[in-house]
Design an enzyme around this catalytic site. Structure first.
Site, PDB file in Angstrom:
ATOM      1  N   ASP A  98     -10.997  -9.563   7.324  1.00  0.00           N
ATOM      2  CA  ASP A  98     -12.310  -9.930   6.756  1.00  0.00           C
ATOM      3  C   ASP A  98     -12.653 -11.378   7.103  1.00  0.00           C
ATOM      4  OD1 ASP A  98     -12.395  -7.396   5.466  1.00  0.00           O
ATOM      5  OD2 ASP A  98     -13.406  -8.235   3.716  1.00  0.00           O
ATOM      6  N   ASP A 130      -5.343  -6.825   5.863  1.00  0.00           N
ATOM      7  CA  ASP A 130      -6.605  -6.557   5.162  1.00  0.00           C
ATOM      8  C   ASP A 130      -7.388  -7.866   5.017  1.00  0.00           C
ATOM      9  OD1 ASP A 130      -8.543  -5.181   3.598  1.00  0.00           O
ATOM     10  OD2 ASP A 130      -7.553  -5.854   1.761  1.00  0.00           O
ATOM     11  N   TYR A 151       0.820  -1.214   0.000  1.00  0.00           N
ATOM     12  CA  TYR A 151       0.000   0.000   0.000  1.00  0.00           C
ATOM     13  C   TYR A 151       0.855   1.265   0.000  1.00  0.00           C
ATOM     14  CZ  TYR A 151      -4.213  -2.748   1.168  1.00  0.00           C
ATOM     15  OH  TYR A 151      -5.269  -3.626   1.158  1.00  0.00           O
ATOM     16  N   LYS A 176       5.471 -13.507   5.722  1.00  0.00           N
ATOM     17  CA  LYS A 176       5.793 -14.470   4.669  1.00  0.00           C
ATOM     18  C   LYS A 176       7.315 -14.459   4.500  1.00  0.00           C
ATOM     19  CE  LYS A 176       4.539 -17.275   1.271  1.00  0.00           C
ATOM     20  NZ  LYS A 176       3.883 -18.576   1.530  1.00  0.00           N
ATOM     21  N   ASP A 200      -0.014 -18.021   5.116  1.00  0.00           N
ATOM     22  CA  ASP A 200      -0.871 -19.089   4.564  1.00  0.00           C
ATOM     23  C   ASP A 200      -1.336 -20.033   5.673  1.00  0.00           C
ATOM     24  OD1 ASP A 200       1.818 -19.767   4.707  1.00  0.00           O
ATOM     25  OD2 ASP A 200       1.899 -20.827   2.784  1.00  0.00           O
TER      26      ASP A 200
HETATM   27  C1  IPM Z   1     -10.185  -1.804   4.063  1.00  0.00           C
HETATM   28  C2  IPM Z   1     -10.393  -1.708   2.573  1.00  0.00           C
HETATM   29  C3  IPM Z   1      -9.312  -0.846   1.933  1.00  0.00           C
HETATM   30  C4  IPM Z   1      -7.983  -1.559   2.180  1.00  0.00           C
HETATM   31  C5  IPM Z   1      -9.542  -0.554   0.457  1.00  0.00           C
HETATM   32  C6  IPM Z   1     -10.839   0.152   0.232  1.00  0.00           C
HETATM   33  C7  IPM Z   1      -8.428   0.250  -0.129  1.00  0.00           C
HETATM   34  O1  IPM Z   1     -10.442  -2.970   2.011  1.00  0.00           O
HETATM   35  O2  IPM Z   1     -10.195  -0.768   4.725  1.00  0.00           O
HETATM   36  O3  IPM Z   1     -10.049  -2.924   4.560  1.00  0.00           O
HETATM   37  O4  IPM Z   1      -7.591  -2.433   1.392  1.00  0.00           O
HETATM   38  O5  IPM Z   1      -7.337  -1.232   3.155  1.00  0.00           O
HETATM   39 MN    MN Z   2     -10.499  -4.613   3.475  1.00  0.00          MN
END
Ligand code: IPM
Ligand code: MN
Ligand code: NAD
Length: 355
Positions: free
Chosen positions: A245, A241, A138, A185, A217
């Site tokens: 999720d 990230d 990023y 990694k 992984d």
């Molecule tokens: C998050 C989102 C962002 C990220 C995107 C929108 C750039 O997925 O905040 O988790 O990847 O950080």
């Molecule tokens: Mn995200």
């Protein structure tokens, strides 16, 4: 205590869930010494369509002079990928928000909504992901070089690793955790090798905490095989990230997970971890709890108010026994829309703060 809170509603379900976050802030202002001034700072796809800019200077000026930012989500399916979303990265970079704090906790009321069998849930899920938030893939070093080649360079600096890893160890200490897990990694990536070295250097300053390294992984399977093993988990930007999720669904729904984009002592940004959810936008069915828990993080991390933070969490726990948005539906529990869910939590919080 007077605080200015910048508000970015954003796109899709963003405005719907932010409305409920603001509702909670208003309750806090009504029943405690806090006074909040709300300042709209539009960003994302809708504003891009209007002005050709996903983060107008006027919005950024409001954000950078506020005490904190409550952010919904950005992204519209009819815009090219990244057109709206880069606003998030601009804010993280410009304010140097190097920590992305992403806690996940499975509430007892939601045990049946966890996709894992009891034997895998074990003694429960209560993990804080500490995601590095300004570097790695990023770092914005990349380009589509031509029609056949595109690249992003993964950059980790000593300064960037040290500060977020130190934050993770301090967080673990504060929360009485016994272990800090680093996810990388290092068997392939050079930046991960530097990261791992620094993790152990910093770890030496915390002799009472256990340290553990796991490859990304393998970590993905450990997270569903034995989530109870983890407490503070520190990792790089991209890995953080993804695992956050995955973790969010373990506590019932992506709509449950909160985050703080933090630079300690400076203006920080609080947002649910989910996106603009175009598939459910405009239907008043999005789960507002990820946003409300982000308000909780704001109270904890920016406004130093642990007590109010705990009351918010308690209000959510209680509310979830009575009603839920459809993503968490369960026999015997009333299905509520976004606003009704916000109202239910607001009422529980009101009762908590009155006592
Ligand atoms: C998050 C989102 C962002 C990220 C995107 C929108 C750039 O997925 O905040 O988790 O990847 O950080
Ligand atoms: Mn995200
Ligand atoms: P998403 O997080 O928006 O949605 C994934 C799934 O989770 C969808 O089925 C959605 O309905 C569900 N979901 C998300 N939030 C929910 C909530 N509050 N309640 C109930 N269900 C919820 O991910 P996506 O579909 O990959 O992305 C949509 C857009 O959002 C894209 O433009 C993406 O780039 C953007 N995005 C923005 C941010 C941000 O602003 N920080 C974060 C992630 C994704």
């Amino acid at each position: 205590m007077k605080k200015t809170i910048a508000i970015t509603r954003g796109d899709g379900v963003g405005p719907e869930v932010v409305e409920e976050g603001v509702k909670i802030l208003k309750i806090i202002a009504q029943y405690t010494d806090f006074e909040f001034i709300f300042a709209d700072a539009p960003a994302g796809g809708r504003i891009y369509k209007e002005y050709g800019d996903n983060l107008p200077q006027k919005s950024f000026d409001i954000i950078k002079t506020a005490d904190a930012l409550l952010f919904g989500a950005v992204g519209l399916p009819d815009l090219p990928p990244g057109t709206a979303e880069s606003a998030v990265l601009k804010i993280r970079q410009a304010l140097d928000l190097y920590v992305n704090l992403r806690p996940i906790k499975l509430y007892s009321s939601l045990k049946n909504r966890c996709p894992l069998k009891d034997e895998f849930i074990g003694k429960g899920i209560d993990i804080t992901f500490v995601r590095e938030n300004t570097e790695g893939l990023y770092a914005n070093k990349g380009a589509i070089l031509n029609d056949n080649i595109a690249e992003n360079i993964m950059v980790y600096t000593r300064k960037g690793c040290e500060r977020v890893i130190k934050y993770a160890f301090e967080h673990a200490k504060k929360r009485n955790h016994i272990k800090v897990t680093s996810v990388d990694k290092a068997n392939l990536l050079k930046p991960s090798q530097l990261w791992r070295k620094i993790f152990h250097e910093i770890g030496e300053q915390y002799p009472s905490l256990e340290k553990e390294d796991i490859y990304i992984d393998a970590f993905c399977q450990w997270l569903i095989r034995a989530p109870y093993k983890f407490q503070t988990v520190v990792t790089g930007n991209m890995f953080g990230d993804i695992i956050s999720d995955e973790g969010a669904f373990l506590i019932g729904s992506l709509g449950m997970a909160s985050s703080g984009n933090i630079h300690p002592g400076k203006v920080s940004m609080y947002e649910p971890i989910h996106g603009s959810a175009p598939d459910i936008a405009g239907k008043n069915i999005a789960n507002p709890i990820g946003t409300i828990l982000s308000v909780k993080l704001m109270m904890q991390e920016s406004f130093n108010s642990e007590k109010i933070a705990l009351e918010i969490e308690d209000a959510i726990e209680k509310a979830l026994y009575e009603g839920r948005t459809v993503d968490l539906k369960e026999k015997g529990v009333k299905v509520l829309n976004t606003q009704e869910m916000g109202d239910l939590i607001a009422n529980k919080l009101k009762a908590n703060l009155k006592k």
